[in-house]
Design a protein around this motif. Sequence first.
Motif, PDB file in Angstrom:
ATOM      1  N   ILE A  54       0.836  -1.200   0.000  1.00 20.44           N
ATOM      2  CA  ILE A  54       0.000   0.000   0.000  1.00 20.44           C
ATOM      3  C   ILE A  54       0.872   1.251   0.000  1.00 20.44           C
ATOM      4  N   ALA A  55       1.945   1.230   0.783  1.00 21.18           N
ATOM      5  CA  ALA A  55       2.835   2.392   0.847  1.00 21.18           C
ATOM      6  C   ALA A  55       3.478   2.674  -0.506  1.00 21.18           C
ATOM      7  N   GLU A  56       3.856   1.628  -1.224  1.00 17.94           N
ATOM      8  CA  GLU A  56       4.456   1.818  -2.548  1.00 17.94           C
ATOM      9  C   GLU A  56       3.456   2.457  -3.512  1.00 17.94           C
ATOM     10  N   ALA A  57       2.207   2.032  -3.449  1.00 19.00           N
ATOM     11  CA  ALA A  57       1.189   2.620  -4.315  1.00 19.00           C
ATOM     12  C   ALA A  57       0.962   4.083  -3.976  1.00 19.00           C
ATOM     13  N   ALA A  58       0.962   4.406  -2.682  1.00 20.63           N
ATOM     14  CA  ALA A  58       0.770   5.791  -2.267  1.00 20.63           C
ATOM     15  C   ALA A  58       1.942   6.661  -2.698  1.00 20.63           C
ATOM     16  N   ALA A  59       3.166   6.132  -2.612  1.00 19.26           N
ATOM     17  CA  ALA A  59       4.336   6.899  -3.016  1.00 19.26           C
ATOM     18  C   ALA A  59       4.288   7.252  -4.500  1.00 19.26           C
ATOM     19  N   GLU A  61       9.444   5.648   8.883  1.00 21.14           N
ATOM     20  CA  GLU A  61      10.695   6.286   8.491  1.00 21.14           C
ATOM     21  C   GLU A  61      11.161   5.899   7.090  1.00 21.14           C
ATOM     22  N   LYS A  62      10.864   4.667   6.658  1.00 23.00           N
ATOM     23  CA  LYS A  62      11.392   4.193   5.386  1.00 23.00           C
ATOM     24  C   LYS A  62      10.347   4.084   4.278  1.00 23.00           C
ATOM     25  N   HIS A  63       9.071   4.058   4.659  1.00 19.43           N
ATOM     26  CA  HIS A  63       8.033   3.834   3.649  1.00 19.43           C
ATOM     27  C   HIS A  63       6.981   4.940   3.597  1.00 19.43           C
ATOM     28  N   GLY A  64       7.132   5.969   4.405  1.00 21.91           N
ATOM     29  CA  GLY A  64       6.257   7.128   4.298  1.00 21.91           C
ATOM     30  C   GLY A  64       4.839   6.933   4.776  1.00 21.91           C
ATOM     31  N   VAL A  65       4.613   5.939   5.636  1.00 20.09           N
ATOM     32  CA  VAL A  65       3.264   5.727   6.172  1.00 20.09           C
ATOM     33  C   VAL A  65       2.857   6.917   7.048  1.00 20.09           C
ATOM     34  N   LYS A  66       1.621   7.376   6.906  1.00 18.93           N
ATOM     35  CA  LYS A  66       1.167   8.609   7.555  1.00 18.93           C
ATOM     36  C   LYS A  66       0.174   8.390   8.696  1.00 18.93           C
ATOM     37  N   GLY A  67      -0.129   7.140   9.037  1.00 16.73           N
ATOM     38  CA  GLY A  67      -1.069   6.861  10.113  1.00 16.73           C
ATOM     39  C   GLY A  67      -1.293   5.365  10.227  1.00 16.73           C
ATOM     40  N   PHE A  68      -2.196   4.987  11.149  1.00 19.34           N
ATOM     41  CA  PHE A  68      -2.411   3.569  11.434  1.00 19.34           C
ATOM     42  C   PHE A  68      -3.901   3.264  11.587  1.00 19.34           C
ATOM     43  N   LYS A  69      -4.230   2.022  11.313  1.00 21.59           N
ATOM     44  CA  LYS A  69      -5.607   1.543  11.407  1.00 21.59           C
ATOM     45  C   LYS A  69      -5.678   0.360  12.375  1.00 21.59           C
ATOM     46  N   PHE A  70      -6.636   0.441  13.315  1.00 23.48           N
ATOM     47  CA  PHE A  70      -6.897  -0.657  14.247  1.00 23.48           C
ATOM     48  C   PHE A  70      -8.351  -1.108  14.096  1.00 23.48           C
ATOM     49  N   HIS A  71      -8.546  -2.416  14.199  1.00 22.10           N
ATOM     50  CA  HIS A  71      -9.904  -2.976  14.183  1.00 22.10           C
ATOM     51  C   HIS A  71      -9.991  -3.938  15.368  1.00 22.10           C
ATOM     52  N   PRO A  72     -10.254  -3.422  16.587  1.00 24.69           N
ATOM     53  CA  PRO A  72     -10.216  -4.282  17.775  1.00 24.69           C
ATOM     54  C   PRO A  72     -11.070  -5.546  17.688  1.00 24.69           C
ATOM     55  N   PRO A  73     -12.301  -5.521  17.146  1.00 28.51           N
ATOM     56  CA  PRO A  73     -13.037  -6.792  17.066  1.00 28.51           C
ATOM     57  C   PRO A  73     -12.338  -7.829  16.193  1.00 28.51           C
ATOM     58  N   LEU A  74     -11.829  -7.420  15.034  1.00 31.90           N
ATOM     59  CA  LEU A  74     -11.144  -8.376  14.164  1.00 31.90           C
ATOM     60  C   LEU A  74      -9.787  -8.774  14.731  1.00 31.90           C
ATOM     61  N   GLN A  75      -9.129  -7.849  15.406  1.00 31.17           N
ATOM     62  CA  GLN A  75      -7.812  -8.133  15.977  1.00 31.17           C
ATOM     63  C   GLN A  75      -7.904  -8.760  17.362  1.00 31.17           C
ATOM     64  N   ASN A  76      -9.125  -8.908  17.855  1.00 26.94           N
ATOM     65  CA  ASN A  76      -9.400  -9.611  19.106  1.00 26.94           C
ATOM     66  C   ASN A  76      -8.609  -9.023  20.274  1.00 26.94           C
ATOM     67  N   PHE A  77      -8.760  -7.692  20.465  1.00 28.78           N
ATOM     68  CA  PHE A  77      -8.080  -7.065  21.604  1.00 28.78           C
ATOM     69  C   PHE A  77      -8.871  -5.875  22.105  1.00 28.78           C
ATOM     70  N   ASP A  78      -8.748  -5.640  23.384  1.00 30.67           N
ATOM     71  CA  ASP A  78      -9.293  -4.436  24.005  1.00 30.67           C
ATOM     72  C   ASP A  78      -8.334  -3.297  23.691  1.00 30.67           C
ATOM     73  N   PRO A  79      -8.783  -2.219  23.034  1.00 34.32           N
ATOM     74  CA  PRO A  79      -7.849  -1.158  22.657  1.00 34.32           C
ATOM     75  C   PRO A  79      -7.156  -0.491  23.837  1.00 34.32           C
ATOM     76  N   GLY A  80      -7.710  -0.627  25.045  1.00 34.77           N
ATOM     77  CA  GLY A  80      -7.061  -0.074  26.225  1.00 34.77           C
ATOM     78  C   GLY A  80      -6.062  -1.007  26.876  1.00 34.77           C
ATOM     79  N   ASP A  81      -5.897  -2.217  26.322  1.00 36.65           N
ATOM     80  CA  ASP A  81      -4.983  -3.211  26.891  1.00 36.65           C
ATOM     81  C   ASP A  81      -3.528  -2.749  26.725  1.00 36.65           C
TER      82      ASP A  81
END
Length: 287
Positions: A82-87, A116-136
């Motif tokens: 995805i980063a390569e496509a965005a670049a 630092e190396k691929h220019g990613v500008k943010g992050f995505k979390f999906h707690p139900p799919l990732q099976n975690f409490d976001p406050g953990d």
Amino acid sequence: MDVDKLAAIDIHVHAEVSCHDPEDPIFGEFLDASTRYFKAERRRPTIPETIAHYRERNIGFVMFTVDMEAGTGVKRIRNEEIAEAAAANGDIMIAFASIDPHKGKRGAIEARDLIEKHGVKGFKFHPPLQNFDPGDRMAWPLYEVINHYKLPAIFHTGHSGLGAGMPGGGGIRLKYGQPMLVDEVAVAFPDIRIVLAHPGWPWTDESLSMALHKPNVFIDLSGWSPRYFPKQIVTYANGQLGDKFLFGSDFPLIPPDKWIAAFDQAGFKPELREPILKGNAARLLFG
């Protein structure tokens, strides 16, 4: 990206088809179910097809995959792809990354490398799919990196269309989509610009409360046609939270032009059209 030349910025676009790897068979089962749930096409667009779709409409967009390897066993699309496509398409596209928080410090190292190396500008979390409490605290090493770079992070909130209708909901626990679970993150990491994705139903009022209370909390309106928004979304947008709402479609499940057409009929004040469709996202992404 020349924001002034864009018609809108869609902050919530999924990459569901890799240009290099075959479809994961487990993910295929989820796609089959979401196709029925959303009444969408089973064939999902490739990353180049998505870029062409948005370029034709002159809409900027944020794209990401969801790394849910620990929660579902689904092999993720590589963040680098995805980063390569965005670049190569920086006039129209921004790359966010997704890292399963179960990866701990290894995931934090990957996040730093992607920034630092691929220019990613943010992050995505999906707690139900990732099976975690976001406050953990398990996720703290990853949040610390995002906070250090003062980047945005999108958290899925509310109901999940993915897994709907599958036995046991595909193993997805809806409880982790409760918006208030993200409040701990907003307190501990005030330099993360947190985006609560979707209207957050059935906990919509929690999202509104957090956006009112925390300067670093925003809400994207993806995943639902605006004609079906809980009424308090429009009420608060027209009142105290006009600067906190962001246009997101959830493409490819909802096309951006279809979302915008419904938005124009949903009762939002005319003066909010530009901020919600573009201005608020531009400030969140570019300062």
